[in-house]
Design an enzyme around this catalytic site. Structure first.
Site, short mmCIF file in Angstrom:
data_model
loop_
_atom_site.label_atom_id
_atom_site.label_comp_id
_atom_site.label_asym_id
_atom_site.label_seq_id
_atom_site.Cartn_x
_atom_site.Cartn_y
_atom_site.Cartn_z
N CYS A 99 0.84 -1.20 0.00
CA CYS A 99 0.00 0.00 0.00
C CYS A 99 0.87 1.25 0.00
O CYS A 99 2.09 1.19 0.12
CB CYS A 99 -0.93 0.01 1.21
SG CYS A 99 -0.04 0.09 2.79
N CYS A 139 3.11 1.71 3.01
CA CYS A 139 4.38 0.98 2.93
C CYS A 139 5.41 1.78 2.12
O CYS A 139 6.59 1.85 2.49
CB CYS A 139 4.16 -0.39 2.27
SG CYS A 139 3.09 -1.50 3.19
N ASP A 152 -1.55 -24.26 -6.65
CA ASP A 152 -0.60 -24.35 -5.55
C ASP A 152 -1.40 -24.12 -4.26
O ASP A 152 -2.54 -23.63 -4.30
CB ASP A 152 0.48 -23.28 -5.73
CG ASP A 152 1.35 -23.13 -4.49
OD1 ASP A 152 1.89 -24.14 -4.02
OD2 ASP A 152 1.46 -22.00 -3.99
N ASP A 169 1.98 -18.94 -6.78
CA ASP A 169 2.55 -17.66 -6.38
C ASP A 169 4.03 -17.70 -6.01
O ASP A 169 4.65 -16.66 -5.85
CB ASP A 169 1.78 -17.10 -5.18
CG ASP A 169 2.18 -17.80 -3.88
OD1 ASP A 169 2.22 -19.05 -3.87
OD2 ASP A 169 2.48 -17.11 -2.90
N ASP A 214 6.70 -22.39 -8.00
CA ASP A 214 5.66 -22.51 -9.02
C ASP A 214 6.07 -21.91 -10.36
O ASP A 214 5.36 -22.10 -11.35
CB ASP A 214 4.38 -21.80 -8.54
CG ASP A 214 3.88 -22.32 -7.22
OD1 ASP A 214 3.85 -23.55 -7.05
OD2 ASP A 214 3.54 -21.49 -6.35
#
Length: 729
Positions: free
Chosen positions: A47, A50, A450, A628, A632
């Site tokens: 955000c 941050c 996943d 993610d 993966d």
């Protein structure tokens, strides 16, 4: 933070004049060597708060000249003075709650440019502006301007059109020239011929005081084609490679032990058998075997394991894993290009190359279109030349054929639908990154998920708090406050059981847990074998007070919002749903049971996930991979289509076709429905384009359409295709 840099600004003289005070300071700063290009990955930011927090913290750090956070790519680019180390800045951010680790800027250099998009947009704007001006001049000619007045307007149009065409149509000319030099045809060859013929015939007519010139047709043609090219470019996958992102995650430096002395060295210089030291909070720079120390390793980015694993002597570790609590000494078993992280990057590169072989509907149509148009125009011009023996008439009719069949509608057929569908999905929280993603999604018949970070949030939640005594909860919460372990944080965050107990002599034992004293009794919170308990199948940590029986604190991983709805909707549409995870069998089985997934596998390594997806593809299935983590990435690249949450690491998001912007998974089923509808509309657009050509081309061949009429007809077909694309909404 004074240890971050040996530099200081020095004493500043008091002055009533700001300029007098600022000038020496500016001169002093200008002489300092500035080190740019420090790039830190910030996977936890989400955000504006941050962003401001990271930038404010870095800007206040001595030696940092400037810092710019990119929220989309979750990284910060830092300009700093010489002597400032990336490790110190990463540790500074980590200490303040922002997970950070260094990326290699050399590996990311090719990923920062968006020049082609800006270039196309600029050419589109110039051609649009020129087209409007030439159209205004053409109105005067159509209104009956004759002789010298008409010629003046034609020459003014030429003065606008020729430099505009030379600049704006350059992408088509360049691509055509490269194709012709290679001895092949592409769609840009007939486009270039049509534009050049329209300009050439217009100049000829203008020089000979002709009644008609077609500069407006040439510029309009360029504008519409650039619009299609720009729409197509904006929906294609980002220019970055997932393999490059993985390579950038490789730790560039390591602490090597030489005769018992710590020496910083480049990872590329490490050899098998070297001893290296990995401090808490650092990523492992090379594959190795623990020879000394006890700690816990966070393998979530590489394997998908939701919880840290215990590391002790003889424990194998892989490059890219995060050391959490204790200092470890490793003996290198593989480094550089031989490391597991680098091998994963190679898997991704191979998978990306395989996916690039997919031929879109537009490419298939173009393969038939280009040679057909050239042959048709050439035969038309030759036929009229033999019939009339008039070169001027023959070239005019050949130009009209090229323009009227020009692939504006064909060029807009796919990007117009993709752009409309992308807008619809964006409002549902899905960002389409690839131009062929919708076509591939429409073919999907199997979905592989996943677990950690995808179906779940990767955040443990204390499940049995209501079955634990208030006293035990209070003691456990007090102990948990002395640890950064994910399970300890989950206990500390629970609001059950009232206030924390008064625990003294609190200390963390790396790799095992936290201990202290409560009411003159030793208390421990941690691993089952450390507190004298038997570990079961559930995810748990254990509390022991004095000689009392250990108490289990059981956890579950919170499901991502909409996960159950998404799985149910996909299964209802007849798609097979599977779960592949690197996590422990108990945790995987529990999530699969909650979501009604019967086909699941635990403890899957990255190469096993990629191999499974590849095998299903070779068996004729079209697999959608949803994941993610770094583990993966190879599977995402190998799948027929792929989705990653926005919280995923850069490499996973780059390897995927679609990014899920929010936490809710429920839009996945709607995404597949939209993809199927979009593919249907793309086929309709090709049908519209075909019908248009069947009607219009014979008229042009018969000499019933001038280049100007051909350009107007081409514009109508393009607008029709664009309007049809809006039906996807």
């Amino acid at each position: 933070m004074s240890d971050l840099s040996a530099h200081s600004l020095g004493p500043s003289a008091n002055s009533a004049c700001p300029a007098c005070a600022a000038a020496p300071l500016a001169e002093q700063l200008s002489k300092r060597p500035v080190r740019g290009g420090i790039v830190l990955s910030l996977p936890g930011i989400h955000c504006a708060s941050c962003i401001s927090g990271v930038e404010r913290l870095l800007d206040a750090t001595p030696g940092v000249v400037g810092a710019r956070v990119n929220l989309t790519r979750k990284r910060v680019l830092i300009d700093a003075e010489e002597g400032i180390t990336p490790e110190a800045l990463a540790q500074l951010l980590t200490d303040k709650g922002f997970e950070a680790y260094e990326l290699d800027p050399g590996q990311l250099g090719n990923a920062e440019a968006d020049r082609p998009a800006r270039d196309l947009l600029m050419r589109l704007a110039v051609s649009g502006f020129a087209m409007m001006n030439i159209m205004l001049l053409s109105v005067a000619v159509w209104s009956g301007a004759e002789a010298a007045t008409r010629d003046m307007f034609h020459w003014i149009s030429a003065a606008i059109a020729i430099p505009t065409i030379g600049f704006c149509a350059q992408p088509f000319f360049s691509n055509s020239w490269r194709a012709l030099k290679a001895g092949r045809l592409n769609m840009d060859v007939p486009i270039s011929l049509a534009i050049l013929l329209a300009v050439g015939m217009s100049l000829y007519e203008t020089a000979n005081s002709g009644a008609h010139a077609y500069f407006d047709a040439a510029v309009s043609l360029t504008f519409f084609l650039l619009a299609g090219r720009y729409l197509d470019f904006r929906t294609r996958a980002s220019a970055r490679s997932a393999a490059q992102e993985l390579a950038a995650l490789e730790v560039p430096r390591a602490i090597k032990l030489v005769g018992g002395t710590e020496v910083k060295t480049v990872v590329a210089d490490l050899t098998v058998g070297d001893l290296i030291r990995v401090t808490p909070g650092s990523r492992v720079p090379a594959d190795g075997l623990v020879v000394d120390g006890v700690s816990e390793l966070d393998r979530s980015l590489l394997t998908g394991e939701s919880l840290p694993v215990h590391a002790a002597p003889d424990t194998p570790v892989s490059a890219g894993e995060m050391n959490l609590t204790g200092v470890l000494t490793l003996r290198v078993t593989a480094a550089g290009q031989d490391s597991s992280l680098h091998r994963m990057a190679e898997l991704v590169a191979v998978a990306e190359n395989a996916r690039s072989k997919y031929t879109s509907l537009a490419d298939k149509a173009a393969g038939l279109y280009a040679p057909g148009v050239h042959i048709l125009a050439a035969l038309t011009g030759l036929g009229w030349m033999l019939y009339s023996m008039d070169l001027r008439l023959s070239l005019n009719i050949a130009s009209a054929v090229l323009i009227i069949t020009c692939p504006c509608a064909l060029g807009l057929a796919v990007p117009a639908v993709v752009t409309a569908a992308s807008g619809r999905l964006f409002r549902r929280g899905l960002l389409i990154k690839s131009g062929t993603a919708l076509e591939r999604l429409a073919e999907v018949d199997e979905v592989v998920f996943d677990k950690t970070g995808t179906l779940t949030l990767g955040q443990p939640i204390l499940e049995n708090a209501d079955r634990i005594a208030a006293r035990d909860l209070a003691v456990a919460r007090a102990l948990a406050q002395g640890s950064a372990h994910p399970l300890a944080r989950a206990i500390a965050a629970t609001d059950a059981g009232g206030a924390s107990a008064e625990v003294t002599e609190l200390r963390e034992v790396p790799g095992y847990g936290v201990e202290g004293r409560w009411q003159d009794q030793p208390v421990r919170l941690g691993r089952a074998d450390w507190v004298g308990a038997a570990q079961g199948d559930v995810t748990a940590t254990w509390l022991r007070i004095g000689q009392a029986a250990p108490v289990a604190f059981e956890f579950k991983d919170a499901l991502r919002p909409g996960a159950a709805e998404a799985v149910a909707a996909l299964q209802a549409r007849g798609l097979k749903v599977s779960l592949l995870s690197g996590d422990a069998p108990g945790a995987v089985a529990r999530v699969a049971r909650e979501l009604g997934i019967t086909d699941y596998r635990a403890e899957c390594r990255p190469e096993e996930k990629a191999a499974h997806v590849t095998a299903r593809g070779e068996a004729g299935h079209k697999v959608l991979m949803v994941g993610d983590g770094l583990n993966d990435t190879a599977a995402l690249a190998a799948a027929h289509a792929s989705v990653s949450p926005a919280s995923a690491l850069d490499a996973a998001r780059v390897a995927s076709d679609i990014v899920l912007l929010g936490q809710d998974l429920s839009p996945l089923a709607d995404m597949l429905q939209t993809a199927r509808k979009s593919t249907k509309l793309i086929r309709e657009n090709f049908t519209i384009s075909t019908v248009y050509n069947v009607v219009a081309v014979p008229l042009a061949i018969a000499g019933l359409a001038t280049p100007l009429i051909a350009a107007l007809a081409m514009s109508v077909s393009s607008i029709t295709v664009s309007l049809n694309a809006l039906r996807v909404r």
